[in-house]
Design an enzyme around this catalytic site. Structure first.
Site, PDB file in Angstrom:
ATOM      1  N   ARG A 273      40.266  37.213  41.735  1.00 41.33           N
ATOM      2  CA  ARG A 273      39.206  37.165  42.735  1.00 41.33           C
ATOM      3  C   ARG A 273      39.817  36.789  44.078  1.00 41.33           C
ATOM      4  NH1 ARG A 273      36.466  39.644  39.727  1.00 41.33           N
ATOM      5  NH2 ARG A 273      34.437  39.109  38.812  1.00 41.33           N
ATOM      6  N   GLU A 302      36.235  42.263  51.563  1.00 36.85           N
ATOM      7  CA  GLU A 302      36.522  43.660  51.273  1.00 36.85           C
ATOM      8  C   GLU A 302      35.453  44.540  51.924  1.00 36.85           C
ATOM      9  OE1 GLU A 302      36.961  44.151  47.049  1.00 36.85           O
ATOM     10  OE2 GLU A 302      38.471  42.561  46.891  1.00 36.85           O
ATOM     11  N   HIS A 321      41.421  47.051  45.244  1.00 39.70           N
ATOM     12  CA  HIS A 321      40.571  46.546  44.154  1.00 39.70           C
ATOM     13  C   HIS A 321      40.378  47.614  43.078  1.00 39.70           C
ATOM     14  CE1 HIS A 321      37.230  43.363  43.326  1.00 39.70           C
ATOM     15  NE2 HIS A 321      37.780  43.804  42.194  1.00 39.70           N
TER      16      HIS A 321
END
Length: 362
Positions: A273, A302, A321
């Site tokens: 994370r 993000e 990601h």
């Protein structure tokens, strides 16, 4: 406790989205041991990956109240016994409306979209599925190799027309077997990485305040060396791979204090994370070349833009990601979830029940 859900017909609500369809969820439930009475299907969000990603980031940062759930749920929620969601938010006030709710199922490992505390207060089990532990473990191992052996950096330079064999970490380049890998977190992903590293004969250290020796032994990792403090992992390991849960207590915990403990020859990997790390402190550490390098698949905010601070760094690998993205991991997650649910009913093993310590099981 769960066996009561497979004895009588249950009203089920599935909440799909752009990644996991209502049809797939409903089919998975029908194939499970749950005898379905009424099946309600509701779509959450828009049919846009970009919109979903924005909502995902907001929920991961601010919890289940950050985004609204579909309004049409209110019409049926009082009659629902089993609720399945992928990422649609399940806030506390929705759980309060669900007077007959007896189980919440989610097709992912993260729980930021569910008010688990509110569910526990109602004695409602919350069951998740680690759909992407293996993909993330594979990806993490790939990042370790790509970073320590300059695979990605060499590719970028060569495509740009530069034939170079000199890199910022050149003096530290060595084989995988000469490295000590430190796993910060021994949950599902951490265990999968540990199993891969053991098979490769790589010395591995682990830190996890909650994993039991019994669970390590069940995964063939009874001999894994554990350290008592996260600080000791950062001081000792050549590669730190982060696999901790993001909570209010852990948000931003990996900061310059931890980076200052690392050896100049060590590397930092994060496929867990982004919110666990103070990104500005990591960027500062990399700019000063206080560590050999870093590889990140997740970020504090993000999507990443040019203004984020990574531009110009020559000792980092960044990916958007994608560690958990495979053709089957997300779309087929409802089937994996229901297989685990059925297994829990057969074995009475509450491991995938994330709040089993906070509810009555009998």
């Amino acid at each position: 406790m769960l066996d009561t859900l497979i004895q009588n017909k249950e009203n089920v609500l599935v909440i799909g989205d752009v990644f996991v369809s209502c049809e797939t969820m409903a089919d998975a439930v029908r194939q499970s041991a749950i005898p379905v009475g009424q099946m309600h299907t509701v779509f959450w969000g828009e049919h846009s990956v970009e919109s979903f990603s924005q909502k995902q980031v907001n929920i991961e940062k601010n919890g289940p109240d950050a985004e609204p759930y579909p309004a049409e749920i209110d019409a049926c929620i009082q009659d629902v016994h089993v609720l399945m969601t992928h990422f649609a938010p399940i806030p506390g006030h929705l759980i309060e409306k669900a007077k007959n709710l007896r189980c919440i199922l989610t097709c992912r490992g993260g729980l930021e979209h569910i008010d688990v505390q509110a569910a526990s207060a109602r004695n409602i089990p919350v069951i998740n599925v680690i759909r992407n532990a293996e993909p993330v473990a594979d990806f993490t191992l790939g990042l370790i190799l790509a970073l320590t052996r300059n695979i990605a950096t060499a590719h970028t330079k060569l495509i740009a027309g530069e034939w170079s064999k000199s890199y910022p970490n050149y003096e530290y380049t060595t084989t995988l077997s000469n490295l000590t890998i430190g796993l910060a977190g021994l949950g599902n992903v951490g265990l999968e990485i540990a199993k891969r590293l053991k098979a490769l004969g790589v010395k591995t250290l682990g830190f996890d305040e909650y994993v039991t020796q019994e669970r390590l032994e069940k995964n063939g990792l009874g001999d894994l060396v554990r350290v008592d403090r996260l600080e000791d992992l950062f001081k000792t390991a050549d590669v730190i791979s982060l696999h901790l849960r993001l909570t209010e207590e852990t948000r931003g915990m990996i900061d310059r204090r931890y980076f200052s403990l690392m050896k100049p020859s060590s590397y930092f990997i994060n496929t867990s994370r982004g919110g666990l790390v103070k990104q500005a402190d990591l960027i500062e550490t990399l700019r000063a070349h206080r560590i050999a390098g870093a590889a990140l698949d997740v970020f504090e905010k993000e999507p990443v833009t040019r203004e984020t601070g990574f531009v110009g760094l020559d000792n980092i690998i960044v990916t958007p990601h994608i560690a958990g993205d495979t053709v089957s991991a997300v779309p087929k997650s409802p089937y994996l979830l229901m297989r685990e649910f059925d297994s829990m009913c057969r074995t009475d093993n509450p491991e995938r029940m994330v709040n089993f310590k906070n509810i009555r099981l009998s």
